[in-house]
Scaffold this motif. Structure first.
Motif, PDB file in Angstrom:
ATOM      1  N   LEU A   1       0.867  -1.112  -0.096  1.00 37.49           N
ATOM      2  CA  LEU A   1      -0.207   0.031  -0.162  1.00 37.49           C
ATOM      3  C   LEU A   1       0.907   1.174  -0.026  1.00 37.49           C
ATOM      4  CD1 LEU A   1      -2.769  -1.204   2.467  1.00 37.49           C
ATOM      5  CD2 LEU A   1      -2.980  -0.787   0.196  1.00 37.49           C
ATOM      6  N   ALA A   2       2.111   1.096   0.692  1.00 34.61           N
ATOM      7  CA  ALA A   2       2.785   2.410   0.578  1.00 34.61           C
ATOM      8  C   ALA A   2       4.158   2.353  -0.474  1.00 34.61           C
ATOM      9  CB  ALA A   2       3.718   2.403   2.092  1.00 34.61           C
ATOM     10  N   ASP A   3       3.886   1.310  -1.595  1.00 37.88           N
ATOM     11  CA  ASP A   3       4.895   1.146  -2.458  1.00 37.88           C
ATOM     12  C   ASP A   3       5.369   2.413  -3.043  1.00 37.88           C
ATOM     13  OD1 ASP A   3       7.027  -0.003  -4.192  1.00 37.88           O
ATOM     14  OD2 ASP A   3       5.266  -0.706  -5.695  1.00 37.88           O
ATOM     15  N   GLU A   4       4.314   3.047  -3.821  1.00 39.16           N
ATOM     16  CA  GLU A   4       4.512   4.360  -4.486  1.00 39.16           C
ATOM     17  C   GLU A   4       4.907   5.455  -3.775  1.00 39.16           C
ATOM     18  OE1 GLU A   4       1.218   5.156  -6.728  1.00 39.16           O
ATOM     19  OE2 GLU A   4       1.059   3.437  -8.084  1.00 39.16           O
ATOM     20  N   ALA A   5       4.753   5.645  -2.564  1.00 37.95           N
ATOM     21  CA  ALA A   5       4.682   6.847  -1.564  1.00 37.95           C
ATOM     22  C   ALA A   5       6.322   6.779  -1.231  1.00 37.95           C
ATOM     23  CB  ALA A   5       3.631   6.884  -0.258  1.00 37.95           C
ATOM     24  N   ALA A   6       6.637   5.234  -0.974  1.00 37.34           N
ATOM     25  CA  ALA A   6       7.905   5.191  -0.486  1.00 37.34           C
ATOM     26  C   ALA A   6       8.900   5.425  -1.591  1.00 37.34           C
ATOM     27  CB  ALA A   6       8.208   3.619  -0.145  1.00 37.34           C
ATOM     28  N   ALA A   7       8.596   5.074  -2.782  1.00 37.63           N
ATOM     29  CA  ALA A   7       9.458   5.432  -3.916  1.00 37.63           C
ATOM     30  C   ALA A   7       9.590   7.000  -4.161  1.00 37.63           C
ATOM     31  CB  ALA A   7       8.918   4.906  -5.179  1.00 37.63           C
ATOM     32  N   ARG A   8       8.468   7.639  -4.002  1.00 36.38           N
ATOM     33  CA  ARG A   8       8.726   9.012  -3.976  1.00 36.38           C
ATOM     34  C   ARG A   8       9.481   9.811  -3.150  1.00 36.38           C
ATOM     35  NH1 ARG A   8       3.023   8.593  -4.685  1.00 36.38           N
ATOM     36  NH2 ARG A   8       2.602   9.781  -2.541  1.00 36.38           N
ATOM     37  N   THR A   9       9.446   9.133  -1.750  1.00 34.28           N
ATOM     38  CA  THR A   9      10.228   9.681  -0.684  1.00 34.28           C
ATOM     39  C   THR A   9      11.575   9.142  -0.309  1.00 34.28           C
ATOM     40  OG1 THR A   9       8.969   8.488   0.813  1.00 34.28           O
ATOM     41  CG2 THR A   9       7.934  10.678   0.447  1.00 34.28           C
ATOM     42  N   ASN A  10      12.093   8.409  -1.495  1.00 38.47           N
ATOM     43  CA  ASN A  10      13.361   7.765  -1.330  1.00 38.47           C
ATOM     44  C   ASN A  10      13.591   6.975  -0.033  1.00 38.47           C
ATOM     45  OD1 ASN A  10      14.472  10.697  -2.426  1.00 38.47           O
ATOM     46  ND2 ASN A  10      14.688   9.058  -3.702  1.00 38.47           N
ATOM     47  N   VAL A  11      12.601   6.192   0.195  1.00 34.67           N
ATOM     48  CA  VAL A  11      12.478   5.341   1.486  1.00 34.67           C
ATOM     49  C   VAL A  11      12.680   3.725   0.740  1.00 34.67           C
ATOM     50  CG1 VAL A  11      11.098   4.148   3.213  1.00 34.67           C
ATOM     51  CG2 VAL A  11      11.089   6.503   2.992  1.00 34.67           C
ATOM     52  N   ARG A  12      13.470   2.770   1.377  1.00 31.98           N
ATOM     53  CA  ARG A  12      13.485   1.464   0.939  1.00 31.98           C
ATOM     54  C   ARG A  12      12.500   0.754   2.155  1.00 31.98           C
ATOM     55  NH1 ARG A  12      18.842  -2.313   1.604  1.00 31.98           N
ATOM     56  NH2 ARG A  12      17.983  -4.376   1.027  1.00 31.98           N
ATOM     57  N   LEU A  13      11.451   0.525   1.809  1.00 29.60           N
ATOM     58  CA  LEU A  13      10.426   0.001   2.820  1.00 29.60           C
ATOM     59  C   LEU A  13      10.583  -1.626   2.699  1.00 29.60           C
ATOM     60  CD1 LEU A  13       8.196   0.838   4.940  1.00 29.60           C
ATOM     61  CD2 LEU A  13       6.802   0.321   3.221  1.00 29.60           C
ATOM     62  N   ILE A  14      10.917  -2.244   3.997  1.00 32.97           N
ATOM     63  CA  ILE A  14      11.162  -3.631   4.298  1.00 32.97           C
ATOM     64  C   ILE A  14       9.963  -4.136   5.194  1.00 32.97           C
ATOM     65  CG2 ILE A  14      12.665  -5.463   4.689  1.00 32.97           C
ATOM     66  CD1 ILE A  14      15.151  -3.179   4.478  1.00 32.97           C
ATOM     67  N   ALA A  15       9.048  -4.972   4.621  1.00 40.07           N
ATOM     68  CA  ALA A  15       7.841  -5.156   5.299  1.00 40.07           C
ATOM     69  C   ALA A  15       8.296  -6.530   5.694  1.00 40.07           C
ATOM     70  CB  ALA A  15       6.556  -5.086   4.458  1.00 40.07           C
ATOM     71  N   VAL A  16       8.093  -7.021   7.222  1.00 38.61           N
ATOM     72  CA  VAL A  16       8.534  -8.388   7.664  1.00 38.61           C
ATOM     73  C   VAL A  16       7.327  -9.030   8.107  1.00 38.61           C
ATOM     74  CG1 VAL A  16      10.335  -9.474   9.034  1.00 38.61           C
ATOM     75  CG2 VAL A  16      10.625  -7.066   8.212  1.00 38.61           C
ATOM     76  N   ASP A  17       7.329 -10.529   7.707  1.00 37.78           N
ATOM     77  CA  ASP A  17       6.265 -11.259   8.267  1.00 37.78           C
ATOM     78  C   ASP A  17       6.768 -11.563   9.759  1.00 37.78           C
ATOM     79  OD1 ASP A  17       4.352 -11.545   6.253  1.00 37.78           O
ATOM     80  OD2 ASP A  17       5.632 -13.216   5.341  1.00 37.78           O
ATOM     81  N   ARG A  18       5.958 -11.426  10.622  1.00 39.46           N
ATOM     82  CA  ARG A  18       6.394 -11.931  12.073  1.00 39.46           C
ATOM     83  C   ARG A  18       6.166 -13.536  11.986  1.00 39.46           C
ATOM     84  NH1 ARG A  18       3.683  -7.373  13.396  1.00 39.46           N
ATOM     85  NH2 ARG A  18       1.585  -8.490  14.224  1.00 39.46           N
ATOM     86  N   PRO A  19       6.695 -14.203  13.160  1.00 39.31           N
ATOM     87  CA  PRO A  19       6.653 -15.734  13.261  1.00 39.31           C
ATOM     88  C   PRO A  19       5.371 -16.153  13.091  1.00 39.31           C
ATOM     89  CG  PRO A  19       8.399 -14.865  14.573  1.00 39.31           C
ATOM     90  CD  PRO A  19       7.577 -13.623  14.188  1.00 39.31           C
ATOM     91  N   SER A  20       5.089 -17.309  12.367  1.00 38.89           N
ATOM     92  CA  SER A  20       3.881 -17.766  11.946  1.00 38.89           C
ATOM     93  C   SER A  20       2.950 -17.205  11.125  1.00 38.89           C
ATOM     94  CB  SER A  20       2.824 -18.046  13.368  1.00 38.89           C
ATOM     95  OG  SER A  20       3.612 -19.055  14.023  1.00 38.89           O
ATOM     96  N   TYR A  21       3.474 -15.879  10.531  1.00 41.90           N
ATOM     97  CA  TYR A  21       2.548 -15.286   9.464  1.00 41.90           C
ATOM     98  C   TYR A  21       3.321 -15.425   8.220  1.00 41.90           C
ATOM     99  CZ  TYR A  21      -0.042 -12.730  13.120  1.00 41.90           C
ATOM    100  OH  TYR A  21      -1.095 -12.139  14.109  1.00 41.90           O
ATOM    101  N   GLY A  22       2.574 -15.616   7.062  1.00 42.57           N
ATOM    102  CA  GLY A  22       3.007 -15.681   5.716  1.00 42.57           C
ATOM    103  C   GLY A  22       4.239 -16.709   5.496  1.00 42.57           C
ATOM    104  N   LEU A  23       5.452 -15.930   5.227  1.00 41.88           N
ATOM    105  CA  LEU A  23       6.626 -16.882   4.813  1.00 41.88           C
ATOM    106  C   LEU A  23       7.334 -17.023   6.059  1.00 41.88           C
ATOM    107  CD1 LEU A  23       7.727 -14.968   1.612  1.00 41.88           C
ATOM    108  CD2 LEU A  23       6.399 -17.414   1.733  1.00 41.88           C
TER     109      LEU A  23
END
Length: 205
Positions: free
Chosen positions: A49-71
């Motif tokens: 959801l923040a991909d474009e906003a992060a690109a515009r503001t020079n942010v490398r957004l690293i979204a992490v799955d906590r244990p038992s979620y996702g990957l």
């Protein structure tokens, strides 16, 4: 929603103890690193959801799955203050010395745990609608009942919720929307937001 585009941003690394942890990168690959901690339930896909906003503001957004979620692999018996070590290990794998953290909703306490434990590595810590200690007398009846059931019968709740979320994420988001304020419900009407949240919920389970 372009699932291939979303999934191409996801990665998985192995931590020193052999567990796997999943994450996704959004925004500017060369930007300042900010770790994003998803809500509950949720997953790394929220970060899209923040991909474009992060690109515009020079942010490398690293979204992490906590244990038992996702990957990310489960960690039976884990505690809140176990999480900063995982974040530090992931940061080491990504060769990050300094970084910031943004915790959303249920990710808020995990952001604060990192603020407590990783003081030498953190630039800033932010909370978005961060989860606070519950004063159950001030919660809506439906939320109080949910908390009680989660504490007393978590396996049963998971058994009921998992097929619902997996097969009918649209209904799950619609039910959750009833608990939100009018401005939030308006945002959820945007197909891009609604679809990402549905994908994130499915990934959480």
């Amino acid at each position: 929603m372009d699932w291939d585009k979303i999934s191409s941003k996801s990665h998985q690394v192995t931590l020193p103890d052999g567990r796997r942890i999943g994450y996704a990168e959004y925004g500017d690959p060369g930007g300042f690193p900010i770790f994003y901690f998803h809500g509950c339930p949720g997953s790394r896909l929220e970060g899209f959801l923040a991909d474009e906003a992060a690109a515009r503001t020079n942010v490398r957004l690293i979204a992490v799955d906590r244990p038992s979620y996702g990957l990310s692999d489960p960690v039976p018996g884990r505690e809140l203050l176990d999480w900063p070590a995982d974040v530090a290990a992931l940061a080491g794998t990504l060769a990050l010395q300094q970084f910031s953290i943004l915790g959303a909703s249920g990710g808020g306490p995990y952001a604060l745990a990192c603020a407590f434990s990783l003081t030498d590595r953190l630039h800033r810590v932010g909370l978005a609608a961060g989860l606070a200690p519950f004063r159950e007398g001030k919660l809506k009846l439906t939320l109080r009942l949910g908390l009680l059931l989660a504490r007393a019968a978590f396996p049963l709740i998971h058994t009921v919720l998992e097929p619902q979320v997996r097969h009918h994420p649209d209904r799950t988001v619609a039910i959750a929307a009833r608990l939100l304020t009018s401005p939030d419900r308006e945002v959820l009407k945007r197909p891009s937001v609604n679809n990402i949240l549905q994908c994130s919920l499915q990934e959480a389970f």
